[in-house]
Design a protein around this motif. Structure first.
Motif, PDB file in Angstrom:
ATOM      1  N   ARG A  46       0.849  -1.183   0.000  1.00 45.23           N
ATOM      2  CA  ARG A  46       0.000   0.000   0.000  1.00 45.23           C
ATOM      3  C   ARG A  46       0.888   1.238   0.000  1.00 45.23           C
ATOM      4  NH1 ARG A  46      -2.489  -2.681   4.183  1.00 45.23           N
ATOM      5  NH2 ARG A  46      -2.055  -0.987   5.628  1.00 45.23           N
ATOM      6  N   ASP A  47       0.349   2.321  -0.587  1.00 47.41           N
ATOM      7  CA  ASP A  47       1.137   3.553  -0.735  1.00 47.41           C
ATOM      8  C   ASP A  47       1.749   4.012   0.588  1.00 47.41           C
ATOM      9  OD1 ASP A  47       0.674   3.594  -3.359  1.00 47.41           O
ATOM     10  OD2 ASP A  47      -0.796   5.234  -3.333  1.00 47.41           O
ATOM     11  N   GLU A  48       0.949   3.898   1.676  1.00 46.09           N
ATOM     12  CA  GLU A  48       1.445   4.416   2.954  1.00 46.09           C
ATOM     13  C   GLU A  48       2.603   3.580   3.514  1.00 46.09           C
ATOM     14  OE1 GLU A  48      -1.631   3.412   2.357  1.00 46.09           O
ATOM     15  OE2 GLU A  48      -2.459   2.202   3.982  1.00 46.09           O
ATOM     16  N   GLN A  49       2.814   2.389   2.946  1.00 51.56           N
ATOM     17  CA  GLN A  49       3.946   1.556   3.401  1.00 51.56           C
ATOM     18  C   GLN A  49       5.230   1.893   2.640  1.00 51.56           C
ATOM     19  OE1 GLN A  49       2.436  -2.349   2.631  1.00 51.56           O
ATOM     20  NE2 GLN A  49       1.367  -2.483   4.575  1.00 51.56           N
ATOM     21  N   LEU A  50       5.125   2.750   1.642  1.00 52.75           N
ATOM     22  CA  LEU A  50       6.280   3.017   0.778  1.00 52.75           C
ATOM     23  C   LEU A  50       6.907   4.362   1.091  1.00 52.75           C
ATOM     24  CD1 LEU A  50       4.752   1.847  -2.628  1.00 52.75           C
ATOM     25  CD2 LEU A  50       6.328   0.584  -1.157  1.00 52.75           C
ATOM     26  N   PHE A  51       8.225   4.408   1.080  1.00 55.99           N
ATOM     27  CA  PHE A  51       8.906   5.692   1.241  1.00 55.99           C
ATOM     28  C   PHE A  51      10.116   5.709   0.311  1.00 55.99           C
ATOM     29  CE2 PHE A  51      10.532   2.675   4.240  1.00 55.99           C
ATOM     30  CZ  PHE A  51      11.883   2.932   4.388  1.00 55.99           C
ATOM     31  N   PRO A  52      10.342   6.840  -0.386  1.00 55.11           N
ATOM     32  CA  PRO A  52      11.375   6.846  -1.419  1.00 55.11           C
ATOM     33  C   PRO A  52      12.765   7.142  -0.879  1.00 55.11           C
ATOM     34  CG  PRO A  52      10.207   8.911  -1.441  1.00 55.11           C
ATOM     35  CD  PRO A  52       9.604   8.102  -0.334  1.00 55.11           C
ATOM     36  N   ARG A  53      13.746   6.608  -1.566  1.00 55.91           N
ATOM     37  CA  ARG A  53      15.138   6.983  -1.314  1.00 55.91           C
ATOM     38  C   ARG A  53      15.646   7.557  -2.629  1.00 55.91           C
ATOM     39  NH1 ARG A  53      19.797   4.106   2.026  1.00 55.91           N
ATOM     40  NH2 ARG A  53      21.333   5.689   1.599  1.00 55.91           N
ATOM     41  N   GLU A  54      16.161   8.765  -2.535  1.00 58.56           N
ATOM     42  CA  GLU A  54      16.637   9.421  -3.750  1.00 58.56           C
ATOM     43  C   GLU A  54      18.027   8.922  -4.115  1.00 58.56           C
ATOM     44  OE1 GLU A  54      17.299  13.805  -3.923  1.00 58.56           O
ATOM     45  OE2 GLU A  54      15.213  13.766  -4.638  1.00 58.56           O
ATOM     46  N   PHE A  55      18.230   8.639  -5.380  1.00 57.36           N
ATOM     47  CA  PHE A  55      19.579   8.322  -5.869  1.00 57.36           C
ATOM     48  C   PHE A  55      19.875   9.338  -6.959  1.00 57.36           C
ATOM     49  CE2 PHE A  55      22.765   6.533  -8.612  1.00 57.36           C
ATOM     50  CZ  PHE A  55      23.608   5.847  -7.757  1.00 57.36           C
ATOM     51  N   VAL A  56      20.932  10.129  -6.760  1.00 57.54           N
ATOM     52  CA  VAL A  56      21.280  11.163  -7.733  1.00 57.54           C
ATOM     53  C   VAL A  56      22.544  10.732  -8.461  1.00 57.54           C
ATOM     54  CG1 VAL A  56      21.763  13.617  -8.081  1.00 57.54           C
ATOM     55  CG2 VAL A  56      20.293  12.899  -6.180  1.00 57.54           C
ATOM     56  N   ARG A  57      22.416  10.561  -9.760  1.00 56.23           N
ATOM     57  CA  ARG A  57      23.600  10.225 -10.560  1.00 56.23           C
ATOM     58  C   ARG A  57      24.548  11.408 -10.594  1.00 56.23           C
ATOM     59  NH1 ARG A  57      22.043   7.518 -16.320  1.00 56.23           N
ATOM     60  NH2 ARG A  57      22.876   9.544 -16.879  1.00 56.23           N
ATOM     61  N   ASN A  58      25.797  11.154 -10.939  1.00 52.49           N
ATOM     62  CA  ASN A  58      26.795  12.227 -10.946  1.00 52.49           C
ATOM     63  C   ASN A  58      26.423  13.352 -11.918  1.00 52.49           C
ATOM     64  OD1 ASN A  58      28.166  10.744  -9.099  1.00 52.49           O
ATOM     65  ND2 ASN A  58      29.704   9.941 -10.527  1.00 52.49           N
ATOM     66  N   ASP A  59      25.657  13.015 -12.964  1.00 53.44           N
ATOM     67  CA  ASP A  59      25.241  14.051 -13.915  1.00 53.44           C
ATOM     68  C   ASP A  59      23.932  14.727 -13.504  1.00 53.44           C
ATOM     69  OD1 ASP A  59      23.355  12.124 -14.379  1.00 53.44           O
ATOM     70  OD2 ASP A  59      23.917  11.733 -16.466  1.00 53.44           O
ATOM     71  N   GLY A  60      23.427  14.398 -12.306  1.00 50.79           N
ATOM     72  CA  GLY A  60      22.243  15.079 -11.775  1.00 50.79           C
ATOM     73  C   GLY A  60      20.941  14.334 -12.011  1.00 50.79           C
ATOM     74  N   LEU A  61      20.939  13.335 -12.898  1.00 52.99           N
ATOM     75  CA  LEU A  61      19.708  12.560 -13.121  1.00 52.99           C
ATOM     76  C   LEU A  61      19.267  11.930 -11.789  1.00 52.99           C
ATOM     77  CD1 LEU A  61      18.235  11.249 -15.958  1.00 52.99           C
ATOM     78  CD2 LEU A  61      18.966   9.235 -14.717  1.00 52.99           C
ATOM     79  N   THR A  62      18.018  12.100 -11.448  1.00 50.40           N
ATOM     80  CA  THR A  62      17.558  11.663 -10.118  1.00 50.40           C
ATOM     81  C   THR A  62      16.530  10.532 -10.224  1.00 50.40           C
ATOM     82  OG1 THR A  62      17.968  13.874  -9.260  1.00 50.40           O
ATOM     83  CG2 THR A  62      16.504  12.477  -7.970  1.00 50.40           C
ATOM     84  N   LEU A  63      16.766   9.519  -9.417  1.00 53.06           N
ATOM     85  CA  LEU A  63      15.839   8.385  -9.349  1.00 53.06           C
ATOM     86  C   LEU A  63      15.209   8.358  -7.971  1.00 53.06           C
ATOM     87  CD1 LEU A  63      18.681   6.514 -10.793  1.00 53.06           C
ATOM     88  CD2 LEU A  63      16.491   5.881 -11.680  1.00 53.06           C
ATOM     89  N   ASN A  64      13.978   7.871  -7.901  1.00 48.44           N
ATOM     90  CA  ASN A  64      13.337   7.629  -6.611  1.00 48.44           C
ATOM     91  C   ASN A  64      13.120   6.139  -6.467  1.00 48.44           C
ATOM     92  OD1 ASN A  64      12.859  10.076  -5.114  1.00 48.44           O
ATOM     93  ND2 ASN A  64      11.677  10.713  -6.904  1.00 48.44           N
TER      94      ASN A  64
END
Ligand code: SAM
Length: 216
Positions: A6-24
């Motif tokens: 369920r959505d409330e069980q999920l929390f994101p961790r940001e990963f930022v590539r060296n060129d700035g591209l960002t993943l959640n």
């Protein structure tokens, strides 16, 4: 991990590539060890952006198989560099891997799919990997031999296996690591990636990145 996250069980961790591209990368608050991103995965992911990988460009069009992928973080990052990736884990991890593929699809320039692959299943894949990625998967005794057998079965002569893990000193962990190496060294050459070749920030003396290539 519950199949219906369920959505409330999920929390994101940001990963930022060296060129700035960002993943959640979404993690789950309830679940087994595969529901969070482990530090060894981040260290290996950042190594994929190092000069050894031409800042990630070496992954373009390469086939990459990830074993014990958990959230899928590592394989998804490889796919943002244009690799053709298959992330695998136990069935219980499939929903989270699929969420993370969906949530990051705009950043993915290669291809990616999530599949169930239990190291005990002796299953063959129709996927011939240039790279096999593994992070923090040496942690319980019953899995050591099945994991090594899986690496053996799915490696081609040209496959490069990169395996990162956090060195732990508690309980039976040193023995597990020793047993893993005893088995893997029967069929693979084993070298360690020096910390100097790793990311300037994402490296640690107790996190190792090992490289295995098949003995001929
Ligand atoms: C400590 S977690 C690491 C997850 C991820 N690689 C990371 O570093 O963030 C270990 C992973 O191994 C997976 N695993 C354990 N036993 C397995 C098996 N028999 N077959 C496939 N995967 C397994 C778990 O489901 C879990 O996702």
């Amino acid at each position: 991990m519950a199949a219906n996250l369920r959505d409330e069980q999920l929390f994101p961790r940001e990963f930022v590539r060296n060129d700035g591209l960002t993943l959640n990368i979404y993690q789950a608050s309830i679940g087994d060890v595969g529901c969070v991103v482990w530090d060894a995965a981040l260290v290996l992911a950042k190594y994929l952006e190092s000069a050894d990988f031409l800042n990630g460009r070496l992954l373009q069009d390469k086939t990459v198989l990830e074993l014990g992928a958990g959230t899928g973080c590592l394989g998804i990052i490889a796919a943002t560099f244009g690799a053709k990736v298959c992330i695998t884990d136990l069935e219980s991890c499939l929903p989270l891997m699929q969420i993370n593929i969906r949530e990051n699809e705009e950043q993915i320039t290669g291809q990616i799919e999530a599949q169930i692959l239990d190291w005990n299943s002796h299953e063959k894949l129709t996927f011939r990997p240039d790279y096999i990625l593994i992070s923090d998967c040496i942690y319980y005794s019953e899995s050591v031999k099945p994991l090594v057998d899986t690496i053996n079965r799915l490696s081609e002569p040209h496959t490069i296996v990169l395996c990162s893990y956090e060195e732990r000193t508690s309980g039976n962990k040193p023995e597990l690591q020793r047993h893993f190496y005893e088995l893997i060294e029967k069929t693979f050459h084993v070298t360690e990636i020096p910390q100097n070749n790793q990311d300037d920030f994402y490296h640690s003396s107790d996190i190792h990145i090992m490289k295995f290539t098949k003995k001929t």
